[in-house]
Design an enzyme around this catalytic site. Sequence first.
Site, PDB file in Angstrom:
ATOM      1  N   GLY A  70     -74.751  86.573  -8.382  1.00  0.00           N
ATOM      2  CA  GLY A  70     -75.704  86.382  -9.453  1.00  0.00           C
ATOM      3  C   GLY A  70     -75.149  85.508 -10.557  1.00  0.00           C
ATOM      4  CB  THR A  71     -74.560  82.773 -11.797  1.00  0.00           C
ATOM      5  OG1 THR A  71     -74.130  82.049 -12.939  1.00  0.00           O
ATOM      6  CG2 THR A  71     -75.105  81.793 -10.783  1.00  0.00           C
ATOM      7  CB  THR A  72     -78.676  82.065 -15.336  1.00  0.00           C
ATOM      8  OG1 THR A  72     -79.233  83.305 -14.872  1.00  0.00           O
ATOM      9  CG2 THR A  72     -79.819  81.133 -15.717  1.00  0.00           C
ATOM     10  CE  LYS A 103     -70.988  82.699 -13.966  1.00  0.00           C
ATOM     11  NZ  LYS A 103     -72.266  83.442 -13.867  1.00  0.00           N
TER      12      LYS A 103
END
Length: 282
Positions: A70-72, A103
């Site tokens: 999960g990430t954005t 990131k």
Amino acid sequence: ARGGDLLRSRVSINPVRRLAASGFPVETNPRLFDAIMMKGGGTMLQDDVGVDDTMDPPSPTTPPLEHAHGTTTLSFKFKDGIVAAVDSRASIGNFVGSKTTQKVLPVSKHILGTMAGGAADCSFWIRKLRSEARKNELTTNRGISVARAAKILSQALYANRGLGLSVGTMIMGYDAHGPSIYYVDNSGTCLKGDVFSVGSGSTYALGILDAAPGSKSEMSEEEAIALGIKAIRHATFRDAYSGGYIGVYVITKGGWRKVFSEDLALSGDSTVEGGLQQRQGQ
């Protein structure tokens, strides 16, 4: 004592050996043989009398572990360049592994790459791309183009598509052709566009980006930064796998620079706007 010795002697005797010694055809009756030789839990009693070592072991009952990622991350073009905004949460299944994961990784002075998917896979291949960009610079005496960098990474991931990699990255930068953004994933896909968002919270971030009034390509740098922060911030509220610090990067003709970093779980919109105004004043 004599009774205990007798009990131990009876327990230690293999039932197959006892029946075979009495002349009973144990091996000709597979069902009886299996019933005698099987112990609790499916473990075979290994012995040298009539044991078939070629029998298939019982299949495992424990399912393989599958950790969710999960990430954005997002990026889009504005009037003078590109804005990239990311969160910093690294998840291990349903657990938070880290809240300070970097990131956004540099590829060159004018190119950045984002991480979405497996942290180890993304960091390895982006750093591998950075070494290729450095070799290209030493060979040609000029920086690598964004299109070439994205193509190198795409070809490498396509060649290793059967290894189960988890990579979803945006390669973005500013070169002689202007600002460019490419989406590259572990299947070898390479797409060029003006707006991208990758990760489990990407749909929430895209909703904020699409709802922004006016054209993003006509935004000023300050407006683009504020929009990137707003999109990531709302995505972290809706997506449990996104969170931590929000980092914002700007890529212009002069190169890339980090312009914003803050733990927005402890602040509100007014704090963000005040921080942007303070940076603009500096």
